[in-house]
Design an enzyme around this catalytic site. Structure first.
Site, PDB file in Angstrom:
ATOM      1  N   CYS A 153      -7.023   0.508  -0.725  1.00 41.75           N
ATOM      2  CA  CYS A 153      -6.764  -0.132   0.568  1.00 41.75           C
ATOM      3  C   CYS A 153      -6.811   0.911   1.699  1.00 41.75           C
ATOM      4  O   CYS A 153      -7.876   1.414   2.005  1.00 41.75           O
ATOM      5  CB  CYS A 153      -5.434  -0.887   0.524  1.00 41.75           C
ATOM      6  SG  CYS A 153      -5.247  -2.092   1.843  1.00 41.75           S
TER       7      CYS A 153
ATOM      8  N   GLU B  42      -2.812  -1.806  -8.520  1.00 46.72           N
ATOM      9  CA  GLU B  42      -1.474  -1.315  -8.889  1.00 46.72           C
ATOM     10  C   GLU B  42      -0.421  -2.404  -8.823  1.00 46.72           C
ATOM     11  O   GLU B  42       0.699  -2.222  -9.302  1.00 46.72           O
ATOM     12  CB  GLU B  42      -1.087  -0.119  -7.996  1.00 46.72           C
ATOM     13  CG  GLU B  42      -0.590  -0.446  -6.594  1.00 46.72           C
ATOM     14  CD  GLU B  42      -1.686  -0.774  -5.587  1.00 46.72           C
ATOM     15  OE1 GLU B  42      -2.792  -1.145  -5.991  1.00 46.72           O
ATOM     16  OE2 GLU B  42      -1.410  -0.675  -4.369  1.00 46.72           O
TER      17      GLU B  42
ATOM     18  N   HIS C  72      -5.757  -4.478  -4.643  1.00 49.40           N
ATOM     19  CA  HIS C  72      -4.642  -3.679  -5.161  1.00 49.40           C
ATOM     20  C   HIS C  72      -4.449  -3.803  -6.676  1.00 49.40           C
ATOM     21  O   HIS C  72      -3.677  -4.648  -7.126  1.00 49.40           O
ATOM     22  CB  HIS C  72      -3.348  -4.102  -4.458  1.00 49.40           C
ATOM     23  CG  HIS C  72      -3.273  -3.658  -3.041  1.00 49.40           C
ATOM     24  ND1 HIS C  72      -2.886  -2.381  -2.674  1.00 49.40           N
ATOM     25  CD2 HIS C  72      -3.557  -4.297  -1.889  1.00 49.40           C
ATOM     26  CE1 HIS C  72      -2.929  -2.269  -1.355  1.00 49.40           C
ATOM     27  NE2 HIS C  72      -3.333  -3.416  -0.858  1.00 49.40           N
TER      28      HIS C  72
END
Lengths: 83, 229
Positions: free
Chosen positions: B86, B205, B203
């Protein structure tokens, strides 16, 4: 002296903000607006008094930080003190 | 897998990245502040998401001129794995480690939702644990995720197979319907030419635990772990 840097998007780079402004102008009844491109202006006060040196310095600032030359063009205008 | 996470003022996803790394590798990452000038000896460097320096001037622009960036260049040049997520992707384009740029979303909206991705290259160190053409679902949360590169740069990126993830519709088709932000060629994640630096807007994660709705992001970190092991 003062340097004024005008940063604009390169031709071919999509400008969604310019498009939104253009649409709003249409909504307000302004006709004949073919295109709107939005950019930014940065004003810098310099202690440098020599125009050539000031121009070179501001160019370097543009290349290193102020503009992203992948997507943007810049123009530098020098305004001597007292103008 | 020894990992360093670079943190700038306004970074806010470093904890998520650290949790993901620890969950997959069992090793706590080192946090490195942007004013440092050295990065420790690690296998992986992560630039996490957030809004470094308030997105002032251009997204990622000020962070990309931080003192730590010289060390990042040195590490990347020697082949250390670098992952930008990002805002991290935006910073990597501003440093020149990745080509192109990320500009305001096509429809000017801040997009915060799950999107579909197709794995279009699983021969990279970041994607080897995915199947080729696998359709995965990641969250995105960005205002400036619209990937742009000029025609010549884009041709080089495509010719070198640098694109790893593309936005797609729920059926896996790479088309305008599945493109949330206007990115050219639906590019959501890409590597540099050498293949050791990757940036992506979604994302991974945040999808490493079923508790959070899925584990589609886990394979990305397992890919890296498989290489480091």
């Amino acid at each position: 002296m003062k340097a004024r840097v005008l940063i604009t998007l390169k031709t071919g780079v999509l400008d969604p903000q310019g498009k939104a402004v253009q649409k709003a102008l249409g909504t307000l009844g302004f006709d004949g607006v073919d295109n709107v491109r939005q950019g930014k202006v940065i004003e810098i006060d310099l202690t440098e008094t020599d125009e050539t040196a000031a121009y070179a310095k501001v160019s370097n600032m543009c290349d290193k930080l102020l503009a992203n030359t992948v997507i943007e063009n810049y123009q530098i205008e020098l305004l001597p003190d007292g103008t | 897998m020894k990992t360093a996470i670079l943190v700038f003022p306004g970074t806010n996803r470093e904890r998520d990245a650290a949790d993901a790394i620890e969950s997959v590798s069992g090793i706590k990452p080192v946090i490195v502040w942007h004013q440092e000038t050295e990065i420790p000896d690690v296998d992986l460097i992560i630039l996490p998401g957030g809004f470094s320096f308030g997105d002032y001037l251009r997204v990622g622009a000020i962070a990309a001129r931080s003192p730590i960036i010289d060390a990042l260049h040195r590490k990347a040049d020697t082949g250390v794995t670098v992952l930008g997520i990002c805002n991290g992707f935006q910073i990597l384009t501003e440093t020149g480690l990745l080509p192109g740029s990320l500009i305001r979303n096509r429809d000017l909206d801040f997009i915060c939702r799950d999107i579909n991705l197709r794995v279009v290259n699983n021969s990279t160190r970041f994607s080897q644990s995915y199947a080729l053409d696998q359709i995965i679902r990641f969250p995105v949360a960005h205002h400036d995720g619209n990937y742009f590169a000029d025609a010549e740069t884009l041709r080089m990126v495509e010719d070198n197979d640098q694109v790893v993830f593309r936005y797609c519709d729920p059926a896996g088709e790479i088309n305008a319907t599945g493109n949330p932000n206007g990115s050219v060629n639906n590019i959501a994640g890409m590597t540099n030419k050498a293949g050791n630096v990757m940036g992506l807007m979604p994302h991974p994660e945040n999808l490493i635990d079923q508790l959070l709705g899925g584990i589609d992001g886990r394979a990305l970190f397992e890919s890296l772990l498989g290489r480091a092991a």
